[in-house]
Design a protein around this motif. Structure first.
Motif, PDB file in Angstrom:
ATOM      1  N   PHE A 130      22.831   5.206  32.895  1.00 60.16           N
ATOM      2  CA  PHE A 130      21.840   4.705  33.803  1.00 60.16           C
ATOM      3  C   PHE A 130      21.317   5.660  34.814  1.00 60.16           C
ATOM      4  CE2 PHE A 130      20.077   2.282  37.488  1.00 60.16           C
ATOM      5  CZ  PHE A 130      19.316   1.349  36.672  1.00 60.16           C
ATOM      6  N   GLU A 131      22.500   6.627  35.297  1.00 59.36           N
ATOM      7  CA  GLU A 131      22.522   7.791  36.373  1.00 59.36           C
ATOM      8  C   GLU A 131      21.476   8.660  35.868  1.00 59.36           C
ATOM      9  OE1 GLU A 131      25.195  10.965  38.176  1.00 59.36           O
ATOM     10  OE2 GLU A 131      25.912   9.033  37.862  1.00 59.36           O
ATOM     11  N   ARG A 132      21.554   8.722  34.413  1.00 59.74           N
ATOM     12  CA  ARG A 132      20.514   9.873  33.837  1.00 59.74           C
ATOM     13  C   ARG A 132      19.176   9.627  33.336  1.00 59.74           C
ATOM     14  NH1 ARG A 132      25.569  12.168  30.156  1.00 59.74           N
ATOM     15  NH2 ARG A 132      26.559  13.867  31.750  1.00 59.74           N
ATOM     16  N   TRP A 143       5.217  -3.761  40.083  1.00 59.07           N
ATOM     17  CA  TRP A 143       5.941  -2.252  39.778  1.00 59.07           C
ATOM     18  C   TRP A 143       5.828  -1.468  40.979  1.00 59.07           C
ATOM     19  CZ3 TRP A 143       8.132  -0.367  35.471  1.00 59.07           C
ATOM     20  CH2 TRP A 143       8.484   0.961  35.447  1.00 59.07           C
ATOM     21  N   ALA A 144       4.557  -1.471  41.376  1.00 59.12           N
ATOM     22  CA  ALA A 144       4.717  -0.530  42.738  1.00 59.12           C
ATOM     23  C   ALA A 144       4.973  -1.007  43.882  1.00 59.12           C
ATOM     24  CB  ALA A 144       2.986  -0.386  42.998  1.00 59.12           C
ATOM     25  N   ALA A 145       5.186  -2.451  44.144  1.00 59.14           N
ATOM     26  CA  ALA A 145       6.047  -2.710  45.245  1.00 59.14           C
ATOM     27  C   ALA A 145       7.640  -2.645  45.138  1.00 59.14           C
ATOM     28  CB  ALA A 145       5.745  -4.415  45.395  1.00 59.14           C
ATOM     29  N   PHE A 146       7.918  -2.844  43.945  1.00 59.74           N
ATOM     30  CA  PHE A 146       9.394  -2.303  43.583  1.00 59.74           C
ATOM     31  C   PHE A 146       9.871  -1.076  43.943  1.00 59.74           C
ATOM     32  CE2 PHE A 146      13.377  -1.498  41.285  1.00 59.74           C
ATOM     33  CZ  PHE A 146      14.094  -2.586  41.404  1.00 59.74           C
ATOM     34  N   ALA A 147       8.706  -0.046  43.371  1.00 57.45           N
ATOM     35  CA  ALA A 147       9.048   1.374  43.690  1.00 57.45           C
ATOM     36  C   ALA A 147       8.997   1.659  45.193  1.00 57.45           C
ATOM     37  CB  ALA A 147       7.742   2.204  43.124  1.00 57.45           C
ATOM     38  N   GLU A 148       8.163   1.215  45.932  1.00 55.18           N
ATOM     39  CA  GLU A 148       7.945   1.455  47.361  1.00 55.18           C
ATOM     40  C   GLU A 148       9.303   0.782  48.136  1.00 55.18           C
ATOM     41  OE1 GLU A 148       5.138   0.729  51.314  1.00 55.18           O
ATOM     42  OE2 GLU A 148       4.499  -0.169  49.165  1.00 55.18           O
ATOM     43  N   ALA A 149       9.720  -0.448  47.464  1.00 50.43           N
ATOM     44  CA  ALA A 149      11.058  -0.883  48.164  1.00 50.43           C
ATOM     45  C   ALA A 149      12.434  -0.011  47.896  1.00 50.43           C
ATOM     46  CB  ALA A 149      11.054  -2.441  47.869  1.00 50.43           C
ATOM     47  N   HIS A 150      12.439   0.327  46.568  1.00 51.39           N
ATOM     48  CA  HIS A 150      13.718   0.932  46.296  1.00 51.39           C
ATOM     49  C   HIS A 150      13.809   2.359  46.096  1.00 51.39           C
ATOM     50  CE1 HIS A 150      15.067  -3.263  46.159  1.00 51.39           C
ATOM     51  NE2 HIS A 150      13.963  -3.492  45.569  1.00 51.39           N
ATOM     52  N   GLY A 151      12.559   2.923  45.665  1.00 50.79           N
ATOM     53  CA  GLY A 151      12.524   4.386  45.238  1.00 50.79           C
ATOM     54  C   GLY A 151      13.290   4.390  43.979  1.00 50.79           C
ATOM     55  N   SER A 152      14.229   5.755  43.855  1.00 51.96           N
ATOM     56  CA  SER A 152      15.041   5.609  42.812  1.00 51.96           C
ATOM     57  C   SER A 152      16.685   5.021  42.975  1.00 51.96           C
ATOM     58  CB  SER A 152      15.039   7.160  42.320  1.00 51.96           C
ATOM     59  OG  SER A 152      15.580   8.153  43.349  1.00 51.96           O
ATOM     60  N   ASP A 153      16.902   4.749  44.183  1.00 55.65           N
ATOM     61  CA  ASP A 153      18.122   4.448  44.676  1.00 55.65           C
ATOM     62  C   ASP A 153      18.564   2.827  44.220  1.00 55.65           C
ATOM     63  OD1 ASP A 153      20.547   4.556  45.538  1.00 55.65           O
ATOM     64  OD2 ASP A 153      19.866   4.200  47.602  1.00 55.65           O
ATOM     65  N   VAL A 154      18.674   2.768  42.825  1.00 54.85           N
ATOM     66  CA  VAL A 154      18.857   1.535  42.213  1.00 54.85           C
ATOM     67  C   VAL A 154      20.126   1.480  41.411  1.00 54.85           C
ATOM     68  CG1 VAL A 154      16.576   0.515  42.581  1.00 54.85           C
ATOM     69  CG2 VAL A 154      17.396   1.656  40.466  1.00 54.85           C
ATOM     70  N   PRO A 155      21.055   0.578  41.446  1.00 48.11           N
ATOM     71  CA  PRO A 155      22.339   0.521  40.549  1.00 48.11           C
ATOM     72  C   PRO A 155      21.713  -0.162  39.020  1.00 48.11           C
ATOM     73  CG  PRO A 155      22.365  -1.347  41.969  1.00 48.11           C
ATOM     74  CD  PRO A 155      21.137  -0.581  42.637  1.00 48.11           C
ATOM     75  N   PRO A 156      22.822  -0.073  38.244  1.00 51.63           N
ATOM     76  CA  PRO A 156      22.165  -0.635  37.019  1.00 51.63           C
ATOM     77  C   PRO A 156      22.268  -2.026  37.253  1.00 51.63           C
ATOM     78  CG  PRO A 156      24.184   0.777  36.627  1.00 51.63           C
ATOM     79  CD  PRO A 156      23.909   0.798  38.057  1.00 51.63           C
TER      80      PRO A 156
END
Length: 220
Positions: A128-130, A158-171
């Motif tokens: 997941f990290e990769r 999709w856009a709202a999730f990206a704005e709220a979390h960016g790439s910092d999400v766990p599996p």
């Protein structure tokens, strides 16, 4: 009907997974490992190979789809998917599986047949990290609920999730890995100066294999 709340990551619990009790398959032979090293990228290469994965459905019919190869080693090949997916349901009922990796040039093809068992938890986290940012987001949002939304609303979620979390999400808890333990490996290679050729490794109990791997040259 609405998709996941953009401001909050919502976990959806998948089936509990435990490592198999059966003895693992024999490690791949050195000759096969050498070919895999030459043919496949290293696990930390962000350009992951695409492969076709075939399973067996409840009626005994084949089912196939495309997945990414997360990692490989002498133990076999690891891929990841959603624990609620059809492929996981099929593999829970029948562990028999086959996969195909075609080189982008079309001049090489790897075919593996064997059984799929749950991958170790550490393999799940590392894979997941990769993944790319888009692939990590997809692991959270690729749900039946999302699929049933109109295209404009899917794009908004999709856009709202990206704005709220960016790439910092766990599996997500539904992130599920499977290790394909092969009992047959076939390496096909084209030859511009002659006929194509296959080298096949088989795991068996025959006298020739001596309870381990045997190697065979086959017509292309």
């Amino acid at each position: 009907m609405s998709g996941p709340e953009p401001g909050r990551i919502r976990s959806v619990a998948g089936p509990k997974r435990t490592l198999p009790r059966e003895a693992p398959a024999r490690p791949l032979p050195p000759d096969a490992l050498a070919l895999l090293t030459a043919w496949l990228p290293q696990d930390d290469d962000p350009d992951r190979p695409v492969m076709q994965l075939a399973t067996v459905d409840a009626d005994g019919a084949p089912d196939v789809r495309t997945v990414l190869l997360s990692a490989w080693s002498e133990a076999g090949f690891v891929f990841h998917t959603d624990a609620r997916s059809r492929k996981v349901q099929q593999l829970t009922a029948d562990v028999r599986v086959a996969l195909v990796v075609l080189h982008p040039s079309g001049s090489r093809q790897l075919v593996a047949r064997g059984r799929a068992v749950p991958a170790p938890a550490e393999a799940d986290a590392l894979a997941f990290e990769r993944r790319t940012e888009s692939q990590r987001r997809l692991a959270w949002l690729n749900t039946l609920e999302m699929a049933q939304l109109p295209p404009e609303q899917r794009a908004a979620e999709w856009a709202a999730f990206a704005e709220a979390h960016g790439s910092d999400v766990p599996p997500p808890e539904t992130w599920s890995g499977r290790l394909v333990q092969p009992d047959r490996l076939t390496f096909w290679q084209a030859d511009p100066a002659g006929p194509s050729h296959r080298v096949e490794y088989r795991l068996g109990s025959s006298a020739e294999a001596a309870g381990g791997w045997s190697m065979h040259h086959l017509a292309g």
